[in-house]
Design a protein around this motif. Sequence first.
Motif, mmCIF file in Angstrom:
data_model
loop_
_atom_site.group_PDB
_atom_site.id
_atom_site.type_symbol
_atom_site.label_atom_id
_atom_site.label_comp_id
_atom_site.label_asym_id
_atom_site.label_seq_id
_atom_site.Cartn_x
_atom_site.Cartn_y
_atom_site.Cartn_z
ATOM 1 N N SER A 1 0.833 -1.201 0.000
ATOM 2 C CA SER A 1 0.000 0.000 0.000
ATOM 3 C C SER A 1 0.865 1.248 0.000
ATOM 4 O O SER A 1 2.005 1.235 0.446
ATOM 5 C CB SER A 1 -0.914 -0.014 1.228
ATOM 6 O OG SER A 1 -0.150 0.013 2.409
ATOM 7 N N LYS B 1 -0.008 5.676 4.308
ATOM 8 C CA LYS B 1 -1.288 5.611 5.015
ATOM 9 C C LYS B 1 -1.545 6.953 5.690
ATOM 10 O O LYS B 1 -0.723 7.425 6.473
ATOM 11 C CB LYS B 1 -1.260 4.500 6.062
ATOM 12 C CG LYS B 1 -1.198 3.119 5.461
ATOM 13 C CD LYS B 1 -1.265 2.068 6.534
ATOM 14 C CE LYS B 1 -1.246 0.690 5.905
ATOM 15 N NZ LYS B 1 -1.389 -0.352 6.927
ATOM 16 N N GLU C 1 -3.077 5.576 12.042
ATOM 17 C CA GLU C 1 -3.069 5.486 10.578
ATOM 18 C C GLU C 1 -4.389 4.897 10.122
ATOM 19 O O GLU C 1 -4.964 4.042 10.782
ATOM 20 C CB GLU C 1 -1.922 4.594 10.102
ATOM 21 C CG GLU C 1 -0.557 5.175 10.345
ATOM 22 C CD GLU C 1 0.553 4.289 9.808
ATOM 23 O OE1 GLU C 1 0.297 3.096 9.525
ATOM 24 O OE2 GLU C 1 1.672 4.786 9.665
ATOM 25 N N SER C 2 -4.851 5.349 8.969
ATOM 26 C CA SER C 2 -6.090 4.795 8.414
ATOM 27 C C SER C 2 -5.770 4.060 7.114
ATOM 28 O O SER C 2 -4.784 4.354 6.440
ATOM 29 C CB SER C 2 -7.116 5.900 8.153
ATOM 30 O OG SER C 2 -6.663 6.759 7.138
ATOM 31 N N ASP C 3 -6.597 3.117 6.802
ATOM 32 C CA ASP C 3 -6.428 2.335 5.570
ATOM 33 C C ASP C 3 -7.371 2.810 4.482
ATOM 34 O O ASP C 3 -7.890 2.010 3.705
ATOM 35 C CB ASP C 3 -6.661 0.844 5.860
ATOM 36 C CG ASP C 3 -5.530 0.231 6.649
ATOM 37 O OD1 ASP C 3 -4.393 0.692 6.501
ATOM 38 O OD2 ASP C 3 -5.789 -0.706 7.422
#
Length: 166
Positions: free
Chosen positions: A44, A47, A104-106
């Motif tokens: 990813s 984040k 942190e966000s996804d």
Amino acid sequence: MLPNRIFSTFQTASQGMAVQREKISVASRNIANANTSAEAGTGSPYKPQSVRATGPSHETFKNVFTNSVSRLNTTNEKHISTPTAHDSGRIQQNAMGPEFQVTESDNFRFEFDPNHPDADENGMVKYPDVDLVREMTQLISANRMYEANLSSVQAEKEIIRKSLEI
């Protein structure tokens, strides 16, 4: 104890400034990485982060307040109370300021761009879901709150300075 009461303002303001400094740092990182993509198949991208600040618990505030009032009730009004062996006011006063945690966000957004080097087999590029307007608002708000904490420190310093002139 009097010195604890004097410096508690500085301690609380410095803890507030630390929270605002971290909010400014997080907002800056989010803005800087808003268009950072991840290579296809490598995981990813950046984040997005946020700062969650909390004040002291009701129980902590109650303990500090009760401790402070009980010392006022048990001493002569002409005397400055001194700390006792079981006095935990200093520890509690240090806990009176805000605490923070960076999370942190996804949340990600996908854009169709088959010519992008980080596009997957469907032509989708994965970016962090950063709302630039929200981040700029956070940045300005944190800056103003930092200035407010700094003003309270300056005011307290001026009060102490004036009281020493008497």
